[in-house]
Scaffold this motif. Structure first.
Motif: not given
Length: 261
Positions: A82-87, A91-102
């Motif tokens: 399980a973990g958390l999501i930060g988005r 732009n319209d087609n690209f996102d950067l995601r940080l998804e730390p979890g255990l």
């Protein structure tokens, strides 16, 4: 355990498909859910996942092989995380995601290395040792790991279709094994299997984002592959029945993920 894992995935996918067909794809009086949510600069969420971890082993040709026979085997196991999501919207087609979890992981290693008694007189890579009669407990290691996994992903997504949107993502991982035993003075001769605490890898992921009236649900499949050698060698005085039989050991994982944003 394998059958239970497959049943859970089947029931999850079946239930999700029924719900999605009812909520998203019926065109009569259909409304677009969460309009404008993807235009936000930042958003947050959480995820749950089922995982399948095993080790990719490269065995030592002397201590880990007997002719063409592999003397060390890794058994695939299933667990959860399980973990958390930060988005961050780029732009319209690209996102950067940080998804730390255990990620909670149980793995099994079997050492069928009694034949290494032949090296008891010593070689250029090991000192002489007194042969041991390996018991079943000596041959079997249950390796428990808890990874603090921190993937940084670049996501590419297509345009919305009704209330859904496909995407693909890839990125790098930093993973800390909280149960590595890397600093333990005991080793396999005392029943303690040691691995590195700090690890690196890469990740690839495919999924579909579904938009509901109050949240976004994303089922996805992810593959994660560590690039460093996780093996910590046994002490110099330990016979070559265990860690010496492995040249490199790298984790690889496949996950089914449900994200809620």
């Amino acid at each position: 355990m394998n059958k239970l894992f497959l049943k859970i995935i089947f029931l999850t996918v079946f239930s999700a498909a029924t719900l999605l067909e009812a909520q998203l794809f019926r065109t009569k009086d259909r409304m677009d859910n969460l309009e404008g949510v993807d235009d936000q600069k930042m958003s947050y969420g959480f995820f749950l996942n089922a995982n399948q971890f095993d080790y990719k082993l490269v065995l030592d040709p002397k201590y880990g092989m007997d002719g063409q026979k592999n003397l060390v085997q890794s058994k695939t196991t299933f667990s959860f995380g399980a973990g958390l999501i930060g988005r961050l919207r780029l732009n319209d087609n690209f996102d950067l995601r940080l998804e730390p979890g255990l990620q909670f992981v149980d793995r099994e290693l079997t050492f069928d290395t009694q034949s290494n008694d032949q090296y008891a007189a010593g070689t250029t890579t090991n000192a002489p040792f007194t042969p041991l009669t390996l018991t079943e407990a000596d041959k079997f290691r249950k390796v428990k790991s808890t990874y603090l996994d921190i993937p940084l992903l670049l996501e590419f997504h297509g345009d919305r279709w009704y209330n859904s949107r496909p995407y693909a993502a890839a990125g790098i991982n930093y993973a800390v094994n909280l149960q590595s035993n890397s600093s333990a003075t005991d080793d396999n001769q005392q029943g303690v299997f040691r691995s590195t605490s700090t690890n690196f890898g890469w990740t690839a992921e495919l999924g579909i984002q579904f938009y509901f009236s109050r949240f976004k649900l994303t089922p996805a499949f992810r593959g994660t592959f560590f690039t460093n050698n996780e093996l910590v060698s046994d002490n110099a005085t330990t016979p070559p029945y265990w860690a010496a039989a492995i040249s490199t050991m790298q984790s690889r994982a496949f996950m089914f993920i449900l994200k809620f944003e």
